[in-house]
Design a protein around this motif. Structure first.
Motif, mmCIF file in Angstrom:
data_model
loop_
_atom_site.group_PDB
_atom_site.id
_atom_site.type_symbol
_atom_site.label_atom_id
_atom_site.label_comp_id
_atom_site.label_asym_id
_atom_site.label_seq_id
_atom_site.Cartn_x
_atom_site.Cartn_y
_atom_site.Cartn_z
ATOM 1 N N VAL A 292 0.769 -1.091 -0.053
ATOM 2 C CA VAL A 292 -0.038 0.042 -0.095
ATOM 3 C C VAL A 292 0.962 1.472 -0.003
ATOM 4 O O VAL A 292 1.999 1.267 0.906
ATOM 5 N N MET A 293 0.521 2.015 -0.905
ATOM 6 C CA MET A 293 1.293 3.563 -1.059
ATOM 7 C C MET A 293 0.175 4.297 -0.775
ATOM 8 O O MET A 293 -0.832 4.532 -1.572
ATOM 9 N N LEU A 294 0.720 5.565 -0.034
ATOM 10 C CA LEU A 294 -0.429 6.726 0.445
ATOM 11 C C LEU A 294 0.459 8.030 0.069
ATOM 12 O O LEU A 294 1.248 8.133 0.593
ATOM 13 N N ASP A 295 -0.175 8.504 -1.023
ATOM 14 C CA ASP A 295 0.380 9.859 -1.469
ATOM 15 C C ASP A 295 1.760 9.762 -1.836
ATOM 16 O O ASP A 295 2.587 10.725 -1.413
ATOM 17 N N GLY A 296 2.224 8.566 -2.384
ATOM 18 C CA GLY A 296 3.603 8.314 -2.995
ATOM 19 C C GLY A 296 4.705 7.960 -1.904
ATOM 20 O O GLY A 296 5.706 7.725 -2.099
ATOM 21 N N VAL A 297 4.150 7.703 -0.431
ATOM 22 C CA VAL A 297 5.033 7.014 0.372
ATOM 23 C C VAL A 297 4.514 5.629 0.392
ATOM 24 O O VAL A 297 3.305 5.362 1.112
ATOM 25 N N SER B 2 -13.904 9.077 2.698
ATOM 26 C CA SER B 2 -14.142 10.583 2.038
ATOM 27 C C SER B 2 -12.824 11.259 1.988
ATOM 28 O O SER B 2 -12.858 12.634 1.267
ATOM 29 N N ASP B 3 -11.918 10.885 2.290
ATOM 30 C CA ASP B 3 -10.487 11.752 2.165
ATOM 31 C C ASP B 3 -9.804 11.339 0.786
ATOM 32 O O ASP B 3 -8.613 11.852 0.553
ATOM 33 N N VAL B 4 -10.185 10.109 0.248
ATOM 34 C CA VAL B 4 -9.734 9.614 -0.892
ATOM 35 C C VAL B 4 -10.087 10.152 -2.232
ATOM 36 O O VAL B 4 -11.273 10.653 -2.499
ATOM 37 N N TYR B 5 -8.920 10.766 -2.899
ATOM 38 C CA TYR B 5 -9.385 11.323 -4.364
ATOM 39 C C TYR B 5 -9.359 10.194 -5.440
ATOM 40 O O TYR B 5 -9.919 10.142 -6.522
ATOM 41 N N GLY B 6 -8.720 9.424 -5.204
ATOM 42 C CA GLY B 6 -8.461 8.104 -6.323
ATOM 43 C C GLY B 6 -7.846 6.908 -5.989
ATOM 44 O O GLY B 6 -6.743 7.398 -4.762
ATOM 45 N N VAL B 7 -7.783 6.026 -6.222
ATOM 46 C CA VAL B 7 -6.884 4.553 -6.178
ATOM 47 C C VAL B 7 -6.430 4.018 -7.272
ATOM 48 O O VAL B 7 -7.287 3.861 -8.414
ATOM 49 N N GLU B 8 -5.217 3.633 -7.494
ATOM 50 C CA GLU B 8 -4.869 3.069 -8.729
ATOM 51 C C GLU B 8 -4.183 1.704 -8.084
ATOM 52 O O GLU B 8 -3.517 1.424 -7.095
ATOM 53 N N ILE B 9 -4.386 0.744 -8.739
ATOM 54 C CA ILE B 9 -4.109 -0.691 -8.452
ATOM 55 C C ILE B 9 -3.251 -1.433 -9.776
ATOM 56 O O ILE B 9 -3.485 -1.300 -10.898
ATOM 57 N N ILE C 288 -1.092 -0.992 -4.561
ATOM 58 C CA ILE C 288 -2.497 -0.260 -4.336
ATOM 59 C C ILE C 288 -1.953 1.390 -3.806
ATOM 60 O O ILE C 288 -1.471 1.311 -2.960
ATOM 61 N N ALA C 289 -1.978 2.133 -4.762
ATOM 62 C CA ALA C 289 -1.540 3.659 -4.529
ATOM 63 C C ALA C 289 -2.949 4.309 -4.223
ATOM 64 O O ALA C 289 -3.935 4.703 -5.066
ATOM 65 N N ILE C 290 -2.813 4.990 -3.042
ATOM 66 C CA ILE C 290 -4.056 5.666 -2.678
ATOM 67 C C ILE C 290 -3.627 7.254 -2.657
ATOM 68 O O ILE C 290 -2.669 7.526 -2.075
ATOM 69 N N TRP C 291 -4.484 7.949 -3.243
ATOM 70 C CA TRP C 291 -4.199 9.423 -3.250
ATOM 71 C C TRP C 291 -5.347 10.304 -2.603
ATOM 72 O O TRP C 291 -6.535 10.100 -2.898
ATOM 73 N N THR C 292 -5.026 10.977 -1.763
ATOM 74 C CA THR C 292 -5.852 11.677 -0.854
ATOM 75 C C THR C 292 -6.144 13.298 -1.589
ATOM 76 O O THR C 292 -5.510 13.512 -2.159
ATOM 77 N N ARG C 293 -7.246 13.666 -0.950
ATOM 78 C CA ARG C 293 -7.689 14.954 -1.568
ATOM 79 C C ARG C 293 -6.854 16.221 -0.967
ATOM 80 O O ARG C 293 -6.276 15.918 0.036
#
Length: 275
Positions: A219-224, A238-245, A268-273
């Motif tokens: 799992v990667m959160l905002d590039g980390v 509700s904090d998530v802007y998009g998810v890449e798998i 799984i790359a998670i990007w927050t708003r």
């Protein structure tokens, strides 16, 4: 009843004088009746001076005034002083309608008497009600989100979850958005929600023992990159802007080239708003 106008002893001259007197009396009576009728008709005619004002008795010029009643209908427009005059109207009930752009129309019922009449009509300012206005504008994205959108358009990821999808489904936990995605299954490991690759197990040599274990996506959160076996549901949907798998290291984009720790199973790359 009749009058004997002549006898045998009456002379022609006398008869002639009598006839002329009767004719003159008849003409005089008709004339007097005509004058009396004209005077009565004039007394029943009415005149109206109507004044249109707004708040604080401010005159309203160029207001359209329509007067209707007693089989008559007349219209005119107020002058600079907000006044208008109607003459030669029959007595009786009338209805006055006043209209002016910027004001609410007004209707007044009145009774006109013979002679002069006066009326003042007050107009209220018209209130304009607008429909709900929504202003939608494009907000500049942060660089990390701009990169996400570029990869989304190119189709770099094996699967993707957008902000619109999250807003539409309104999930309680982020893992709900991952369930049913091809290539992964969602597993619960001691309260930690993990995404396990369905490509198969992986070989490991841990604590001096060798064997096959589940292939868990990092799992990667905002590039980390987060520690191994990080809980996906630790991120609020509700904090998530998009998810890449990304299913496997081969699908990772150039931007993630530095990710070398256990990426064989995928990421799984998670990007927050932006806040």
């Amino acid at each position: 009843m009749f009058i004997r106008l002549a006898t045998r002893s009456t002379t022609p001259l006398v008869l002639k004088m009598i006839r002329r007197g009767l004719a003159l009396a008849l003409v005089t009576t008709v004339a007097m009746a005509s004058v009396a009728g004209a005077q009565a008709s004039a007394e029943n005619r009415a005149a109206l001076r109507l004044r249109v004002v707004a708040d604080s008795l401010r005159p309203v010029p160029a207001a359209d005034v329509r007067l209707a009643g007693q089989g008559r209908a007349v219209a005119s427009r107020t002058d600079d002083n907000g006044a208008v005059r109607f003459e030669g109207l029959p007595s009786g009930l009338f209805k006055a309608t006043v209209r002016r752009i910027g004001f609410a129309p007004a209707t007044v019922e009145l009774r006109l008497g013979g002679g002069e009449n006066a009326l003042t009509v007050h107009l209220d300012q018209a209130r304009a009600y607008l429909d709900e206005v929504r202003v939608v504008a494009d907000q500049p994205l942060a660089a990390r989100l701009d990169d996400f959108e570029m990869r989304r358009l190119r189709g770099d990821a094996s699967s993707i979850i957008t902000l619109d999808e999250i807003a539409h489904r309104r999930p309680i936990a982020l893992s709900q958005m991952l369930r049913g995605k091809a290539g992964i299954r969602i597993a619960d490991s001691l309260g930690y929600i993990l995404a396990v690759s369905t490509r198969g197990a992986k070989f490991t040599r841990a604590a001096g023992a060798m064997g096959m274990v589940d292939c868990v996506l990092r799992v990667m959160l905002d590039g980390v990159v987060l520690p191994a076996l990080s809980n996906i549901d630790a991120v609020v949907p509700s904090d998530v802007y998009g998810v890449e798998i990304f299913y496997g290291a081969a699908r990772l984009p150039v931007q993630f080239a530095g990710l070398r720790t256990d990426n064989w199973c995928g990421v799984i790359a998670i990007w927050t708003r932006d806040r």
